[in-house]
Design an enzyme around this catalytic site. Sequence first.
Site, short mmCIF file in Angstrom:
data_model
loop_
_atom_site.label_atom_id
_atom_site.label_comp_id
_atom_site.label_asym_id
_atom_site.label_seq_id
_atom_site.Cartn_x
_atom_site.Cartn_y
_atom_site.Cartn_z
CE LYS A 189 -1.77 2.66 3.00
NZ LYS A 189 -1.65 3.95 2.28
CB THR A 242 7.16 6.90 16.23
OG1 THR A 242 8.50 6.89 15.72
CG2 THR A 242 7.16 6.19 17.57
CD GLU A 262 13.62 0.43 8.55
OE1 GLU A 262 14.12 1.34 9.23
OE2 GLU A 262 14.26 -0.52 8.09
CB CYS A 296 12.74 8.74 8.29
SG CYS A 296 13.67 7.68 7.20
CD GLU A 392 10.17 12.23 12.04
OE1 GLU A 392 9.10 11.70 12.41
OE2 GLU A 392 11.02 11.64 11.37
P1 NAD Z 1 2.14 7.81 8.56
O1 NAD Z 1 2.67 6.87 9.53
O2 NAD Z 1 0.90 8.52 8.86
O3 NAD Z 1 1.89 7.10 7.15
C1 NAD Z 1 2.73 6.15 6.61
C2 NAD Z 1 1.90 5.09 5.89
O4 NAD Z 1 1.08 4.42 6.81
C3 NAD Z 1 0.95 5.64 4.83
O5 NAD Z 1 0.91 4.75 3.75
C4 NAD Z 1 -0.37 5.67 5.55
O6 NAD Z 1 -1.48 5.60 4.69
C5 NAD Z 1 -0.29 4.44 6.40
N1 NAD Z 1 -1.13 4.46 7.60
C6 NAD Z 1 -1.62 5.52 8.28
N2 NAD Z 1 -2.35 5.10 9.34
C7 NAD Z 1 -2.31 3.76 9.33
C8 NAD Z 1 -2.85 2.75 10.18
N3 NAD Z 1 -3.58 3.04 11.26
N4 NAD Z 1 -2.60 1.46 9.89
C9 NAD Z 1 -1.85 1.14 8.82
N5 NAD Z 1 -1.33 2.05 7.98
C10 NAD Z 1 -1.54 3.34 8.23
O7 NAD Z 1 3.33 8.77 8.27
P2 NAD Z 1 3.32 10.14 7.49
O8 NAD Z 1 3.13 11.22 8.46
O9 NAD Z 1 2.47 10.07 6.29
O10 NAD Z 1 4.82 10.08 6.99
C11 NAD Z 1 5.87 10.69 7.65
C12 NAD Z 1 6.46 9.82 8.75
O11 NAD Z 1 7.09 8.66 8.23
C13 NAD Z 1 7.51 10.56 9.50
O12 NAD Z 1 7.23 10.52 10.86
C14 NAD Z 1 8.81 9.81 9.19
O13 NAD Z 1 9.72 9.82 10.21
C15 NAD Z 1 8.36 8.47 8.86
N6 NAD Z 1 9.29 7.82 7.92
C16 NAD Z 1 10.18 6.90 8.39
C17 NAD Z 1 11.05 6.27 7.54
C18 NAD Z 1 12.05 5.26 8.01
O14 NAD Z 1 12.68 4.59 7.21
N7 NAD Z 1 12.25 5.07 9.28
C19 NAD Z 1 11.02 6.57 6.17
C20 NAD Z 1 10.12 7.50 5.73
C21 NAD Z 1 9.24 8.12 6.62
#
Ligand code: NAD
Length: 765
Positions: A189, A242, A262, A296, A392
């Site tokens: 997804k 997180t 991650e 990230c 962050e």
């Molecule tokens: P997010 O966690 O809201 O979304 C990430 C993904 O998870 C999206 O595809 C989203 O649709 C999905 N998602 C959202 N809620 C969900 C749920 N309840 N169950 C399952 N899936 C769900 O993150 P964001 O705010 O869109 O993205 C930014 C964040 O991602 C930042 O906090 C960043 O640190 C983190 N990030 C981490 C890494 C890493 O490798 N550690 C890489 C990229 C981004």
Amino acid sequence: MPTVSEALSLMDYGPAPESPAVALDWLNGRIFGHFIDGAFTEPRDPFDSVNPATGAVLAQVSQGSEGDVAAAVKAARGAARKWAGLSGGQRARHLYALARLLQKRERLFAVLESLDNGKPIRESRDIDVPLAVRHFYHHAGWAELIADEFPGMRPHGVCGQIIPWNFPLLMLAWKVAPALAAGNTVVLKPAEQTPLTALLFAELCIEAGLPKGVVNIVTGDGRTGASLVASDVDKIAFTGSTEVGRIIRRATAGTGKALTLELGGKSPFIVFAEADLEAAVEGVVDAIWFNQGEVCCAGSRILVQESVAERFTRRLKARMATLRVGDPLDKSTDIGAVVDRVQLDRIRGIVDQAVAQGAILHQAPAPNGPGCFCPPALLTDLGAANIAMSEEIFGPVVALMTFRTPDEAVALANNTRYGLAASIWNENITTALDIAAQVKAGVVWINGTNLFDANAPFGGMRESGFGREGAREGMLAYLTGASPKGRPRKAPGALSPLPAGTSGDAVDRTRKLYIGGAQKRPDGGYSYAVPGAQVPLGGRKDIRNAVEAAHKATGWSKVTGHNRAQVLYFLAENLNARARDFAPRDEVALAVERAFYWAAWADKHDGRIHSTASAQVTLAMKEPFGVMGIVCPEEAPLLGFVSTVLPAIAMGNRVIAVPAQSNPVPALDLYQVLDTSDVPGGVVNIVTGPRAELADTLAKHDDVAALWVFGEDALCRNVEEQSAGNLKPVWTEPTIRDWSGAEGQSRDFLRRAVQVKTVWVPYGA
Ligand code: NAD
Ligand code: MN
């Protein structure tokens, strides 16, 4: 006459836009369905995918329902057996074909990525797409070598994969390539903000002749992600925040689904007085202003040594002023558009709070127009408690603080819940490596930043998650070993109260807890009885004391493997000498053998050196977690204890062990052996009592970095759920192991006792 650098800085670049035509032709105003079982479904419940630089709608994609997810998982399940049954070489051909096609379409992918995400074309063209291609080639190689390199391991089956919007295609590659190489099928997804390159990738799968159902892509927002987590998959691999990582940890608790996370970061960028300051300034450009700070692992906390702080800050501001913010498709743009309005508002909100808390903001005005632009920013004059030092931001905003001594730098660097990455700038490589060893981060760059490679493990510690992507470590996350074939575990019977009229302390058959190298009465002071002895009834407070004692025993994690081996050999000898005092009889001889076995490993389960970029060596160091909890198996009170606690301490961990509840006596009696074997106090702490309550306390404890639980389903489920607090990796095993044979000395015990820290060191060139 102006100097060359002045001439360059005065030079006015003309616009050099890349044409969007190639991507817009492909999109052609389409409304996309999902990619399931080798074909696109009819679109349903569509929503817009927007270009954040202009606000224009690029295409519409479908909001995946529970039914769509179920159909995709069914397709993946249907394809799983045949895909896993192919030879590694046959799967390699498929991955190789995907790599070739991706390479052929590089330009289309790069333009589409920049349109959908807003990142500068220079980055999508030179970084995202080439790294994604590299990932498929690298993993075609792993597929080829799998039987040789991972004997006895098999794929999980169907993997659910959820990715964020900051590196849409690259994150897809990081997830899909190793999963397929290992023989899994996938349902991926993409993020709702950036689904388009994943859909283009789906077309590549058709073109490459990938068998139907091996790759499935379901678009949608967090609700679709939640459906995928709840679906009938065997593993979830998640990259994102997180916060959502915690939700997924809880949702998968007790389901037996494998999990890697991650998550976020707040990575330190440490500049010493001995640094090459020019290089470090360019490092900041790469670390935080690159990709609009939407990385990230972005080095978003600059810690600079006081003596050079002013000079460094001056140069940084000057460099910041030269960065060009604007049209992502312009080849000379440094900073493109933030992914969407929500994210832009979030960035501004945190910056406003930081300023309200006393920080000074240095930032150029934003370009005019409808796009989501955030000019690069620097926050100075902030205290350690400022929100910009802990939260962050995920935008091109960096916070700067000073430090005086290396110790202070380490303390500030580790003053965070996260542990994703760190960047250390110091021409004195001795100091730099010394700091690298002390920083709590999964990836450390020395005199560099944001370097990635398919052959370098990437992933976090602490609340940045667990599991690694890339290289051999990443492959292991998509494989599973021979799991024990035993029956399901059962909960031990209730604790038997002491016979009436006995008081624990009076009787010499009474055992004590063993905490910090000393025998301790349990907090409650009461005992329970097992045949032949009265046993202390430890509680939450005893666990907390034991964790504290373990924390103090830091020396054990620092001594050489050789030294630990010596202590463990001595322990094995002493156990052998006292064998007659121990029961159960059938376990004693084996326990002695096992102790010698894990002693032998103490200096041998070492890291690797990965070949990555041309001017770097990449060290994959295996580091102990620090303080671990182990809830030992009921079925082998002595052998189970020795077989789990010893590998953990052999790898340098300090342990709080909860022995078998139904017969904790042999484990408690080991205290004498530990004492006489020079195991330092606090390295092994033994707390008996109601196992479920003790395990629960360990799972919740923020200062316990990893947890193993060999127990019944309900116990496993609970500790997995409770671990969502500090997101410690938890290894649970609800089926009985045969401790007397190979299962009792599996390599898993070593693998699970360490975490990889990847250190990029300049080398050659
Ligand atoms: P997010 O966690 O809201 O979304 C990430 C993904 O998870 C999206 O595809 C989203 O649709 C999905 N998602 C959202 N809620 C969900 C749920 N309840 N169950 C399952 N899936 C769900 O993150 P964001 O705010 O869109 O993205 C930014 C964040 O991602 C930042 O906090 C960043 O640190 C983190 N990030 C981490 C890494 C890493 O490798 N550690 C890489 C990229 C981004
Ligand atoms: Mn978009």
